[in-house]
Design an enzyme around this catalytic site. Structure first.
Site, PDB file in Angstrom:
ATOM      1  N   LYS A   1     -12.106  52.208 -40.221  1.00  0.00           N
ATOM      2  CA  LYS A   1     -12.685  51.569 -41.473  1.00  0.00           C
ATOM      3  C   LYS A   1     -13.807  52.382 -42.120  1.00  0.00           C
ATOM      4  O   LYS A   1     -14.509  52.988 -41.523  1.00  0.00           O
ATOM      5  CB  LYS A   1     -13.276  50.186 -41.084  1.00  0.00           C
TER       6      LYS A   1
ATOM      7  N   THR B   1      -9.137  46.727 -38.065  1.00  0.00           N
ATOM      8  CA  THR B   1     -10.181  47.490 -38.917  1.00  0.00           C
ATOM      9  C   THR B   1     -11.164  46.569 -39.367  1.00  0.00           C
ATOM     10  O   THR B   1     -12.595  46.648 -39.187  1.00  0.00           O
ATOM     11  CB  THR B   1      -9.747  48.541 -39.783  1.00  0.00           C
TER      12      THR B   1
END
Ligand SMILES: O=c1[nH]c(=O)c2[nH]c(=O)[nH]c2[nH]1
Length: 309
Positions: free
Chosen positions: A5, A65
């Site tokens: 991320k 994520t």
């Protein structure tokens, strides 16, 4: 194979102050309150157990994520240290401790900087405890790579930095002596207004020094940035190459605990419109594209006098 991320912005008020850093002659910086500490984090994880998620659409080992983002947000509240690098190591370690399928975790961050604002106090103007200006200029940078060992997570790689420095020196810069051939149209300049953009990165000989737990051995981005402007002010440089080398020399002299310093610079020097004004005055304009850049990496073996104490 990895995933992660990025652009995870996180803010913490009343984080631990950075106290006890060594001061250097080029800088007034001796610590910061960390009343407002912000950063934009990027996390990237890898491990063999993630292969089925790519090859078979099997998500049984996948940490979403979105969950990673929440994990980073949560752990900002648990971090007891005072530096970007320290937080990255802390949250990276927590990822490895929490999710056994992660073999390595890379975490990096750009500081989201805030500036103290001066307000009238009892003895003249003083920094407000409460109000900060959102700054969009230079900022600290950190990067750590953690992997597993028999003794738990270890830092494999580390890099710190200060990015988006932009400095203009109005005179006492030359650019002369370069190759003159049939393709050369640029006139030599004994005295130009030099506008340089610069990112400076460094690595420590001992990765643990990057965390700031021993503030005497921590290198604050603010001090490296101040070295850059002082060196620029002091020297009549003949090129950006010359400038970044001298900044690198000074940085390694001041911080023997560093292993290397590297630069990514670019030339944004304005073009002269008029220099028929009184004294050194000129009128200048933005340069057109394309832009020149310089990269350089150096370590203590580049210092003429050898490694200082
Ligand atoms: O500092 C500079 N370095 C260069 O290599 C270069 N090349 C150029 O056109 N201008 C500049 N300036």
């Amino acid at each position: 194979m990895n995933y992660g991320k990025e652009h995870v912005a996180v803010y913490r008020t009343y984080a631990t102050a950075l106290d006890g850093v060594r001061t250097i002659p080029e800088s007034e910086f001796d610590g910061r309150d960390n009343t407002l500490l912000g950063m934009e984090v990027r996390v990237q994880v890898a491990g063999e157990e993630f292969l089925p998620s790519f090859s078979e659409g099997d998500n049984s080992k996948v940490v979403a994520t979105d969950t990673m983002k929440n994990f980073i947000h949560h752990h900002m509240g648990e971090y007891e240290g005072a530096t970007v690098e320290g937080f990255l190591e802390f949250v990276g370690r927590k990822f490895l401790e929490t999710y056994s399928q992660m073999e390595t975790v890379q975490v990096s961050a750009d500081e989201l900087p805030f500036e103290e604002r001066m307000v009238p106090g009892e003895d003249g103007f003083e920094p407000s405890d409460l109000v900060f200006r959102v700054a969009d200029g230079e900022s600290g940078f950190g990067h750590v790579v953690l992997s597993r060992s028999d003794d738990g997570p270890v830092v494999e790689e580390q890099k710190s930095g200060v990015t988006d420095i932009e400095l203009v020196k109005v005179k006492d810069n030359s650019f002369t002596g370069y190759v003159q051939d049939e393709y050369t149209t640029l006139p030599e300049r004994e005295n130009r207004t030099l506008y340089v953009g610069m990112d400076i990165y460094w690595t420590y000989a001992e990765a643990a020094d990057a965390l700031g737990e021993d503030p005497e051995r921590y290198v604050p981005p603010e001090q490296v940035s101040d070295i850059a402007q002082v060196v620029f002010d002091e020297y009549d440089v003949n090129s950006i190459q010359d400038l970044i080398y001298r900044i690198g020399e000074r940085t390694l002299e001041r911080f023997p605990q560093l292993e290397s310093v590297s630069f990514e610079a670019n030339n944004r020097t304005w073009l002269k419109v008029r220099d028929d004004l009184e004294g050194d005055a000129k009128v200048l304009r933005e340069p057109p594209r394309p832009t020149g850049f310089q990269q350089f990496s150096m370590d203590h073996s580049d210092l003429e006098e050898g490694t200082p104490e």
